[in-house]
Design an enzyme around this catalytic site. Structure first.
Site, PDB file in Angstrom:
ATOM      1  CD  GLU B  49      -2.403   1.124   2.232  1.00 36.44           C
ATOM      2  OE1 GLU B  49      -3.201  -0.029   3.214  1.00 36.44           O
ATOM      3  OE2 GLU B  49      -3.270   2.232   2.983  1.00 36.44           O
ATOM      4  CG  ASP B  60      -3.609   8.281   8.255  1.00 36.23           C
ATOM      5  OD1 ASP B  60      -3.431   7.156   8.214  1.00 36.23           O
ATOM      6  OD2 ASP B  60      -3.490   8.333   6.534  1.00 36.23           O
TER       7      ASP B  60
END
Lengths: 398, 272
Positions: B49, B60
């Protein structure tokens, strides 16, 4: 009282939507249903109305600013909707009280909020103290420094301040941190978003809770003058005080609606509608400040509450349809209007609200000046700004 | 069937658990990034990824935020990230799933982005701030370029919603193993079993677990139920704490080898 109620999935024209991690989607769907049920529940509405009256100080007065009008109104009457007289010093309490009641109704015992100038943080801290809810306010370190009196107020009211040291260390990154906090604690926590921004249903919830400004102002204006204002003016950061007052007049086609963004200085600006382009920030699709690569660009304004690179999606729609127009005034013009209102009316306005006043002063210095009465939403008071503007004041009386 | 799904199904059918490392494009440097993808290939990873740096990554945690910001400061852009990804995949043969937030893709143009990603050898796209309800306008252009938009489910996603999301899922289903942002401290296995159970009831797509998998033991426990694990923040932590980039790449390579070993011998201890 709706203005342009979202037709599908919280869209105002192409703007709005819900751009959030999947973790939050069930929470947003739950919130949408909870607000819809509460808003038509007479018991909820009457409790909110009673708190607005007895705790918040509503209705706020409508005041004709004769000396400011004579000096800067270009011959037109200038009227102020005195949201600065609300408990905690700004229109923000209208939203915080409503959402804190909603949090309690949903069984959430913990509240998170973001704040820029600190006005939304203080209002939320007060509402949480009142209702016995735990309150965590995310605030950028830059804003904590320039709005120290409000940091002290929030702490006195029992809120915990979570300093945000990432990115711009202002409202943009405080909002990001509040969203991350909510992602991690969505089961127990309600996020009291402070403006008409963010994922659906927030732009609608906040507008509905702020619409009381416009409803009151319209009735007061008619009672005082027997007619409607020709022009309604409000400053726009995320856009909640503007949508609050616009809501009362949006169906009156003859009333011009003017949103005033922060033109900032050579250091930058916050005019997302005037100089931005559409994109996704903090959960919704609307105008924002971005570079050619889709990275968000830091905003700038002397007014911490306007220092935000995005704007509410309903404003994007009002701009595109032409129902409202959006202009900007710079830091210097806002400061001049701030001082003018202090000296001419004995009212210390918030730097945010001073942008709306500055637009009036500039517009009415042009020829031909507007001749109908002008209604300005004086969204907050300027005590919080004194430490910044008048260093010898020693922190603005916090 | 799109290329990514052929890979994920083949890996599962071969009885192999998938290890998908996350790297931020251009972090800690462009050369180091290429070396990291090489290390992933050496550890038997078929898919990596690749994070496209974004200024406001709300899904995040602090580690990936910091890596994203560092890459942006070093001049990373969407176009450069795709070019770098193309070099990495061409050199190693691993498939790259790129992770971006909605705004850079919309700014680029969904159709233009899909074509550019395909040309860079990308095999799938993850947009963590685009939930199922908002995905349709993006899914179409991506599919036209042969790229699946990876669907995510979280611990908060109820069974009915899982079914709706899984119906549109291609490539693999991404199971978010914690209620929070990437890199938070949690026991990913606690949610993984339940999430995999919910998913298996409605789809036969391979299920990969991400968010909160930080060590070999966690990975081993997760794949008792899941078909693969996605590891990101733990790698950024190694890169951040290394004295220099080469050492960081070495640490990551070693860690990926240890994860690979752990996945080859799934935990058999009694569940508690």
């Amino acid at each position: 009282m709706s203005t342009s109620e979202p037709a599908i999935a919280g869209r105002f024209g192409p703007y709005g939507g819900r751009y959030v991690p999947e973790t939050l989607m069930p929470g947003l769907i739950e919130l949408e249903a909870a607000f819809a049920a509460a808003w038509v529940d007479p018991a909820f509405r009457s409790e909110l109305d009673a708190l607005r009256r007895d705790y918040g100080g509503r209705p706020t007065p409508l005041f004709r600013a004769r000396r400011f009008g004579a000096a800067h109104g270009g011959g037109a009457e200038v009227w102020l909707k005195r949201e600065d007289l609300n408990h905690t010093g700004a229109h923000k309490i209208n939203n915080s009280l409503g959402q804190a009641l909603l949090a309690r109704r949903m069984g959430k015992r913990r509240v998170v909020a973001e704040t820029g100038a600190g006005q939304h943080g203080v209002a939320t801290a007060a509402a949480c103290a009142l209702l016995g809810l735990e309150c965590v306010v995310h605030m950028g370190e830059v804003d904590m420094a320039r709005q120290a009196p409000n940091v002290a107020r929030m702490r006195l009211l029992g809120a915990r301040i979570a300093p945000v040291g990432s990115g711009t260390r202002t409202l943009k990154d405080a909002t990001g941190e509040a969203i991350r906090d909510w992602v991690a604690n969505v089961a127990t926590t309600h996020y009291i978003l402070g403006s008409t921004v963010g994922p659906h249903p927030y732009p609608t919830i906040v507008r509905e809770l702020q619409a009381v400004i416009g409803v009151e102002a319209r009735a007061q204006f008619l009672a005082a003058t027997g007619r409607l204002p020709a022009t309604v003016v409000a400053c726009v950061g995320g856009g909640s005080n503007a949508l609050g007052i616009f809501s009362g007049f949006i169906a009156d086609a003859g009333v011009a609606l003017v949103g005033v963004e922060a033109g900032g200085s050579s250091a930058g600006h916050s005019a997302a509608l005037g100089r931005g382009t559409p994109g996704v920030l903090h959960g919704s699709y609307s105008y924002l400040l971005q570079d050619g690569d889709g990275q968000i660009v830091a905003a700038h304004s002397i007014a911490a509450g306007l220092d935000y690179p995005g704007v509410g999606p309903e404003h994007g729609h009002l701009k595109d349809t032409g129902r409202a127009v959006y202009e900007s005034v710079d830091d210097r013009e806002a400061l001049a209007a701030f001082h003018a209102l202090c000296r001419l009316e004995g009212i210390i306005p918030a730097l945010e609200s001073s942008h709306a006043l500055a637009w009036v002063a500039r517009r009415q210095s042009q020829s031909p000046a507007l001749d109908g009465p002008i209604l300005v939403n004086l969204s907050g008071r300027g005590d919080k700004d004194l430490a910044d503007l008048v260093p010898e004041s020693g922190g603005g009386g916090a | 069937m799109m290329q990514l799904e052929r890979t994920t199904r083949a890996e599962r059918d071969a009885g192999r658990k998938a290890l998908v490392p996350f790297f931020t494009a251009g972090y800690p440097g462009e050369g180091a990034f290429l070396d990291l993808v090489r290390a992933a290939a050496d550890a038997g990873c078929r898919t990596v990824e690749v994070g496209i740096p974004f200024s406001d990554p709300v899904a995040d945690g602090p580690l990936i935020q910091a890596s994203s910001l560092a890459a942006l400061r070093a001049g990373m852009t969407l176009r450069r990230a795709l070019a770098l990804t193309a070099r990495a995949t061409a050199a190693t043969g691993v498939g790259a799933v790129v992770m971006s937030y909605a705004n850079p893709v919309l700014r680029f143009g969904a159709t233009e982005f899909a074509a550019a990603a395909r040309d860079a050898g990308v095999v799938g796209v993850i947009l963590p701030d685009v939930p199922h309800e908002e995905a349709a306008p993006l899914r179409g252009p991506l599919a036209a370029a042969g790229l699946p938009l990876i669907e995510l489910i979280a611990p908060t996603t109820g069974a009915e919603r899982v079914a709706r999301i899984a119906a549109d899922a291609r490539g693999f289903l991404y199971l978010v193993a914690l209620t929070g942002v990437t890199g938070a401290v949690a026991d990913p296995a606690a949610h993984a079993a339940q999430l995999v159970g919910r998913a298996r009831a409605v789809t036969d797509l391979p299920c990969y677990v991400g968010f909160g998998v930080s060590d070999a033991e966690g990975a081993r426990r997760v794949v008792r139920d899941a078909d693969g694990v996605i590891v990101g923040s733990a790698l950024v932590r190694l890169l951040q704490s290394a004295p220099h980039q080469t050492a960081g790449v070495g640490d990551v390579a070693e860690f990926l080898q240890s994860l690979r070993k752990a996945l080859a011998s799934p935990a058999r201890e009694v569940r508690t």
